[in-house]
Design a protein around this motif. Structure first.
Motif, short mmCIF file in Angstrom:
data_model
loop_
_atom_site.label_atom_id
_atom_site.label_comp_id
_atom_site.label_asym_id
_atom_site.label_seq_id
_atom_site.Cartn_x
_atom_site.Cartn_y
_atom_site.Cartn_z
N ALA A 2 0.57 -1.13 -0.22
CA ALA A 2 0.13 -0.40 0.17
C ALA A 2 0.26 1.22 -0.01
CB ALA A 2 -0.92 0.29 0.92
N HIS A 5 1.75 2.29 -3.32
CA HIS A 5 1.03 2.86 -4.27
C HIS A 5 1.19 4.24 -4.18
CE1 HIS A 5 -1.17 -0.22 -5.90
NE2 HIS A 5 -0.79 -1.53 -5.31
N ASP A 9 1.91 7.01 -6.79
CA ASP A 9 0.78 8.07 -8.08
C ASP A 9 1.28 9.04 -8.64
OD1 ASP A 9 -0.77 6.66 -6.75
OD2 ASP A 9 -1.78 7.74 -5.29
N TRP A 70 -0.08 -1.95 -11.83
CA TRP A 70 0.47 -1.69 -11.17
C TRP A 70 1.39 -0.63 -11.54
CZ3 TRP A 70 5.28 -0.46 -8.92
CH2 TRP A 70 4.75 -0.12 -7.96
N GLU A 74 -2.25 4.09 -13.49
CA GLU A 74 -1.83 5.41 -11.83
C GLU A 74 -2.88 4.46 -11.34
OE1 GLU A 74 -1.81 9.04 -12.75
OE2 GLU A 74 -0.41 9.06 -13.97
N ASP A 75 -2.54 4.55 -9.94
CA ASP A 75 -4.34 3.73 -8.65
C ASP A 75 -5.52 5.16 -9.27
OD1 ASP A 75 -2.84 2.21 -7.22
OD2 ASP A 75 -3.20 3.46 -5.82
N GLY A 76 -6.43 4.08 -9.79
CA GLY A 76 -7.67 4.38 -10.12
C GLY A 76 -7.96 4.71 -10.74
N GLU A 77 -7.00 4.90 -12.00
CA GLU A 77 -6.96 4.79 -13.81
C GLU A 77 -7.33 3.93 -14.86
OE1 GLU A 77 -4.21 5.92 -17.36
OE2 GLU A 77 -2.86 4.99 -15.86
#
Length: 139
Positions: A2, A5, A9, A70, A74-77
């Motif tokens: 975590a 991440h 970002d 990953w 990007e996170d949420g992309e």
């Protein structure tokens, strides 16, 4: 993972690879040895002058025990928007049969969109070709 991440970002692939390699205490040669990718290619990836093949991405992901998503996104992309995410969570509460219906509806809408897009591209190609024929005749 975590914390990685958060740290990674909004980074390009090359920046992620450099940071990941350094975070794990590897040199470029060490990464090359661990992945089986030639060191010159690792240098090109890190410089951003070359993009990795699918096989190279697999090797890197396996070496670091991370997903290729990953490495690339990007996170949420790739995640659905918040409103769709809530709806998809609600769909999980439905029966198997009801979820199957939702899946069919979504797939139908996607096919409809793709068909419309393909038709518009084909129409644009046809009008471009017709314009070229007209231009050539008028010369």
């Amino acid at each position: 993972m975590a914390s990685l991440h958060i740290e990674f970002d909004a980074m390009s692939f090359s920046a992620r690879l450099i940071s990941l390699r350094k975070n794990r205490g590897l040199t470029q040669q060490g990464l090359a040895d661990a992945t089986g990718i030639h060191v010159q290619q690792v240098k090109r990836y890190e410089a951003g002058s070359s993009e990795p093949s699918a096989e190279a991405l697999r090797k890197i992901a396996r070496t670091f025990a991370i997903s290729t998503d990953w490495l690339l996104f990007e996170d949420g992309e790739r995640a659905p928007s918040d409103d769709l995410a809530l709806q998809f969570e609600a769909v999980q509460q439905l029966s198997d049969e009801e979820r199957a219906v939702v899946k069919e509806v979504v797939e139908s809408l996607i096919i409809k969109y793709q068909t419309r897009r393909w038709d518009s591209l084909r129409t644009a190609d046809t009008s471009t070709a017709a314009h070229r024929r007209t231009s050539t005749r008028s010369r």
